[in-house]
Design a protein around this motif. Structure first.
Motif, PDB file in Angstrom:
ATOM      1  N   ALA A 104       4.751   2.130   0.704  1.00  0.00           N
ATOM      2  CA  ALA A 104       5.083   3.410   0.077  1.00  0.00           C
ATOM      3  C   ALA A 104       5.124   4.545   1.093  1.00  0.00           C
ATOM      4  N   GLY A 105       4.985   4.257   2.371  1.00  0.00           N
ATOM      5  CA  GLY A 105       5.099   5.274   3.422  1.00  0.00           C
ATOM      6  C   GLY A 105       3.749   5.839   3.824  1.00  0.00           C
ATOM      7  N   PHE A 106       3.765   6.577   4.932  1.00  0.00           N
ATOM      8  CA  PHE A 106       2.549   7.234   5.425  1.00  0.00           C
ATOM      9  C   PHE A 106       2.856   8.707   5.652  1.00  0.00           C
ATOM     10  N   GLY A 107       2.156   9.569   4.932  1.00  0.00           N
ATOM     11  CA  GLY A 107       2.405  11.004   5.026  1.00  0.00           C
ATOM     12  C   GLY A 107       1.217  11.732   5.644  1.00  0.00           C
ATOM     13  N   VAL A 108       1.505  12.854   6.296  1.00  0.00           N
ATOM     14  CA  VAL A 108       0.427  13.702   6.824  1.00  0.00           C
ATOM     15  C   VAL A 108       0.535  15.061   6.142  1.00  0.00           C
ATOM     16  N   TYR A 109      -0.542  15.456   5.466  1.00  0.00           N
ATOM     17  CA  TYR A 109      -0.589  16.773   4.825  1.00  0.00           C
ATOM     18  C   TYR A 109      -1.444  17.700   5.681  1.00  0.00           C
TER      19      TYR A 109
ATOM     20  N   ARG B 259       3.948   7.344  -5.313  1.00  0.00           N
ATOM     21  CA  ARG B 259       4.099   5.883  -5.200  1.00  0.00           C
ATOM     22  C   ARG B 259       2.839   5.262  -4.628  1.00  0.00           C
ATOM     23  N   TYR B 260       1.824   6.076  -4.532  1.00  0.00           N
ATOM     24  CA  TYR B 260       0.493   5.653  -4.104  1.00  0.00           C
ATOM     25  C   TYR B 260       0.505   5.033  -2.713  1.00  0.00           C
ATOM     26  N   GLY B 261       1.111   5.773  -1.802  1.00  0.00           N
ATOM     27  CA  GLY B 261       1.109   5.365  -0.403  1.00  0.00           C
ATOM     28  C   GLY B 261      -0.149   5.853   0.299  1.00  0.00           C
ATOM     29  N   GLU B 262      -0.089   5.842   1.624  1.00  0.00           N
ATOM     30  CA  GLU B 262      -1.243   6.254   2.426  1.00  0.00           C
ATOM     31  C   GLU B 262      -0.966   7.651   2.996  1.00  0.00           C
ATOM     32  N   TYR B 263      -1.963   8.513   2.983  1.00  0.00           N
ATOM     33  CA  TYR B 263      -1.751   9.838   3.574  1.00  0.00           C
ATOM     34  C   TYR B 263      -3.040  10.390   4.165  1.00  0.00           C
ATOM     35  N   ALA B 264      -2.841  11.149   5.240  1.00  0.00           N
ATOM     36  CA  ALA B 264      -3.965  11.806   5.900  1.00  0.00           C
ATOM     37  C   ALA B 264      -3.989  13.256   5.446  1.00  0.00           C
ATOM     38  N   GLY B 265      -5.171  13.781   5.157  1.00  0.00           N
ATOM     39  CA  GLY B 265      -5.312  15.189   4.763  1.00  0.00           C
ATOM     40  C   GLY B 265      -5.989  15.939   5.898  1.00  0.00           C
TER      41      GLY B 265
END
Ligand SMILES: C[S@@+](CC[C@H](N)C(=O)[O-])C[C@H]1O[C@@H](n2cnc3c(N)ncnc32)[C@H](O)[C@@H]1O
Ligand code: SF4
Length: 386
Positions: free
Chosen positions: A9-14, A263-269
């Motif tokens: 589902a991708g990897f996002g950085v917030y 899509r319940y992927g992985e993300y860094a906050g």
């Protein structure tokens, strides 16, 4: 070991910038007004440190989206934004097609910085227009006029390949007809994406005080429903159907960053009050950082990161979150992913009842909520996960 069902589902950085020029009376976001200039260099060093710390825990990822949210990230200097992007690029690899969004307030001062953001690597802006009539902008405590907002939209359109803007509806005294007309006008300035939020009276805000004192009224449930229906009707007719409860886009122009969440992927906050979901081994960690900006800053300087809460999610909690996020989307979810998270199928009886009541639909491997089901989404999820 099977791969964690989150990865594709991708990897996002917030990245959270927690400052605003003034506090809007309806807003309960982690946003603060400072009367002294903010030391951007010092914050930059802390952002870079927290990025490096996070990357040490989840190395080797490819970043598919980056989102500068706030607060008002358009108060950051373009150099600060560029240096944060460099830090992200130094910590992980960034997909050449990554979406890099920055939230901006549509004042003329901020529009002047747009070109700098583009040079820094931002390729999409999300503008907080909120309303297209001046009396409502004043009531919402906004610092821009309609003309200024539309001028900022024009500047954004000339600089960025992609842009979106936010509007708040269900405002005091708003009629479905007036909202329909305002929305039509908004769409003539929107190319591909709009976020349309129903005004909510949030605890602790100035609007809540006014509301409790009987000095602010919001549309009743029936009018709220009519406003929602107008929103769907106008947006669909104009080629911007909803792909999520509050988000509308031309097909293919959805916000990729928000899709990582839904899509319940992985993300860094990263930054004060940011939340993350990190996958380490086969576990999923829920992380949250200190909210107060200067306390966060000092904590990062002292300890190398600002994380104050960290929890390994149980498979049950993962399944619930997966449904809660995924069923907000028109596309719905693949129930096999729920099974992969929890080791059990969705509640058979619940599925049957919800389907009979017309609240969900099942189409091949997709399970989604119907128009009728959206207003009772939480109850639908409770029934499915039981
Ligand atoms: C972090 S803010 C956006 C960026 C920027 N600070 C701005 O205000 O222009 C995110 C969006 O949430 C929406 N929002 C905030 N508080 C809200 C509320 N109480 N009810 C409905 N929408 C709200 C607004 O549309 C706002 O643009
Ligand atoms: S709506 Fe935007 S500008 Fe207003 S206080 Fe919230 S984050 Fe700041």
């Amino acid at each position: 070991m099977i791969d964690h069902p989150t990865r594709d589902a991708g990897f996002g950085v917030y990245v959270h910038w927690p400052f605003c020029a003034s506090k809007c009376p309806y807003c309960d976001f982690n946003s603060h007004v400072r009367h002294q200039p903010v030391d951007q260099e010092r914050f930059l060093a802390a952002f870079s440190q927290e990025i490096a710390h996070t990357a040490a825990r989840i190395p080797g990822r490819t970043v598919t989206s980056i989102f500068f949210g706030g607060g008002t990230p358009s108060l950051m200097k373009p150099d600060t934004v560029g240096a944060i992007l460099d830090a992200i690029g130094g910590a992980w690899s960034i997909d050449p097609n990554a979406e890099v969004t920055l939230e901006a307030n549509p004042t003329s001062v901020e529009a002047e910085r747009f070109r700098g953001y583009r040079h820094a690597g931002v390729n999409r802006v999300s503008l907080g227009v909120q309303a297209l009539n001046d009396p409502d902008l004043r009531r919402l405590g906004r610092m821009h006029s309609v003309d200024e907002a539309l001028a900022a939209v024009k500047v954004a359109a000339s600089i960025f390949e992609r842009y979106s803007f936010d509007l708040i509806y269900a405002r005091p005294d708003q009629t479905p007809q007036a909202w329909g007309e305002e929305l039509e006008r908004a769409i003539s300035h929107a190319v591909e994406h709009l976020s349309l939020y129903q005004l909510t009276i949030e605890p602790g805000t100035w609007f809540e005080r006014l509301y409790q004192a009987g000095k602010l009224t919001v549309p009743d449930e029936e009018t709220g429903r009519a406003l929602y229906d107008v929103t769907q009707e106008v947006c669909e007719r104009r080629g911007l159907p909803a792909y999520e409860i509050s988000n509308h886009a031309r097909p293919g122009a959805e916000s990729r960053h928000n899709l990582v969440y839904w899509r319940y992927g992985e993300y860094a906050g990263i930054g004060p009050g940011a939340h993350g979901r990190l996958v380490t081994g086969n576990a999923r960690l829920a992380t949250a950082t200190e909210k107060h900006p200067e306390t966060w800053l000092e904590r990062v300087e002292r300890e190398g990161h600002g994380v104050i809460e960290e929890e390994v999610l149980t498979s049950e909690a993962e399944g619930d979150e997966f449904l809660l996020m995924g069923l907000r989307l028109k596309e719905g979810v693949d129930p096999r992913r729920y099974e992969a998270f929890t080791g059990k199928p969705l509640n058979e009886r619940g599925l049957r009842i919800l389907r009979e009541e017309g609240l969900i639909r099942i189409d091949g491997t997709r399970l989604s909520v119907t128009e009728k089901g959206f207003p009772v989404l939480n109850a639908v999820i409770a029934e499915l996960a039981a």
